[in-house]
Scaffold this motif. Sequence first.
Motif, PDB file in Angstrom:
ATOM      1  N   THR A  21       0.823  -1.204   0.000  1.00  0.00           N
ATOM      2  CA  THR A  21       0.000   0.000   0.000  1.00  0.00           C
ATOM      3  C   THR A  21       0.864   1.264   0.000  1.00  0.00           C
ATOM      4  OG1 THR A  21      -1.662  -1.190   1.246  1.00  0.00           O
ATOM      5  CG2 THR A  21      -1.815   1.185   1.302  1.00  0.00           C
ATOM      6  N   SER A  33      -2.240   5.935   0.660  1.00  0.00           N
ATOM      7  CA  SER A  33      -0.881   6.042   1.177  1.00  0.00           C
ATOM      8  C   SER A  33      -0.705   7.343   1.969  1.00  0.00           C
ATOM      9  CB  SER A  33       0.098   5.979   0.002  1.00  0.00           C
ATOM     10  OG  SER A  33       1.405   6.185   0.430  1.00  0.00           O
ATOM     11  N   SER A  36      -2.397   7.000   5.230  1.00  0.00           N
ATOM     12  CA  SER A  36      -1.621   6.132   6.121  1.00  0.00           C
ATOM     13  C   SER A  36      -0.478   6.895   6.763  1.00  0.00           C
ATOM     14  CB  SER A  36      -1.029   4.950   5.348  1.00  0.00           C
ATOM     15  OG  SER A  36      -2.026   4.252   4.677  1.00  0.00           O
ATOM     16  N   TRP A  37       0.253   7.673   5.943  1.00  0.00           N
ATOM     17  CA  TRP A  37       1.404   8.399   6.486  1.00  0.00           C
ATOM     18  C   TRP A  37       0.979   9.482   7.467  1.00  0.00           C
ATOM     19  CZ3 TRP A  37       5.759   6.239   6.692  1.00  0.00           C
ATOM     20  CH2 TRP A  37       6.243   5.436   5.656  1.00  0.00           C
ATOM     21  N   TYR A  40      -0.062   7.687  10.629  1.00  0.00           N
ATOM     22  CA  TYR A  40       1.149   7.147  11.262  1.00  0.00           C
ATOM     23  C   TYR A  40       1.980   8.273  11.882  1.00  0.00           C
ATOM     24  CZ  TYR A  40       5.538   4.578  11.685  1.00  0.00           C
ATOM     25  OH  TYR A  40       6.677   4.016  12.153  1.00  0.00           O
TER      26      TYR A  40
END
Length: 332
Positions: A21, A33, A36-37, A40
């Motif tokens: 991913t 993506s 997600s970053w 995160y």
Amino acid sequence: MQPVLSNLGFLAQVVASTQSTLQPAGPAARTISHLSWVVYGTFSVVSVVMWILLTWVAIRKKGTLAEHDPVDVGGGHGWILIGGFAIPFVILSFMFVFGLQAMQAFPLKPDSHSSPEIQLIGHQWWWEVKYIGSSPYLNFNTANEIHIPAGRTVDIELKSADVIHSFWVPTLHGKEDLLPGQPNHIRIRADQPGMFQGQCAEFCGAQHAHMRIVVVAQQPEDFEAWAAQQRTTAAVPTTSQQSRGQQLFLQGPCSMCHTIHGTVAGGGVAPDLTHIASRMGLAANTLENDTANLAAWITHAQSLKPGSQMPDITQYTGSDLLALVAYLQSLR
Ligand code: CUA
């Protein structure tokens, strides 16, 4: 013939093509993506701050906890209001808005003026791929391999013939379920030509793990050439061995389940084999499509993929098996 499984070629391709991913190759995967970053990164910062505060409290109050109320770390109710309510509210609101924004990249329906170009139907345990043209003569079927033109968005309608499956090609898009009786839609686009591996991501029975799919993004002219070839009826046997193989296919059990356009084989419960030789994999891309694996799959399907609908066709051995394989390999 001794079945020798040569999986190296296909495995090498799988290793070469990432299935992460975090390495997006299209706009939908890029949105995921980014999300997600951001998630995160944000929660990494929150964690670090939490650990710093916790360490600070532990050091500051070392040896004195017994003399204090454990909840009282100084500063009164301000800590609770700011740290326990205000900061989480701000962070979670930001994540919520950011998440909503990302979801807009995933429309549930295709454009009102366009119908899906591909119907993807999940089966235990393979993928039926139906290309829907603007006229019926442009339609064709294939299996376990989706070709798309690079740089163009393609609408796919997702359906299931039996249980819930899930289409997941991480470099192109998030997971999307294939539900019985409830079509879903997905819109994929690959920036560049390439091969993108995926698999069923919803447990769907014994061979769930052997339900792989590959998306091949091609230059538009290469895609059109591929589609034109797929629309043709099957190749006619050119050798006596191929003719023998065709005869065995049509008179034996194969034609009960499989279709080969241009012949009387019209079975509709198994992958369309009209252009089987043009595909990279067998058994939903768990085996490389070569001579040994094709012979092994015909005669030992239940050893290779126990529980699948493909029976062991043990009646074909020796020159008959070779003829059948030669015929199938002529179907480019
Ligand atoms: Cu289909 Cu898991």
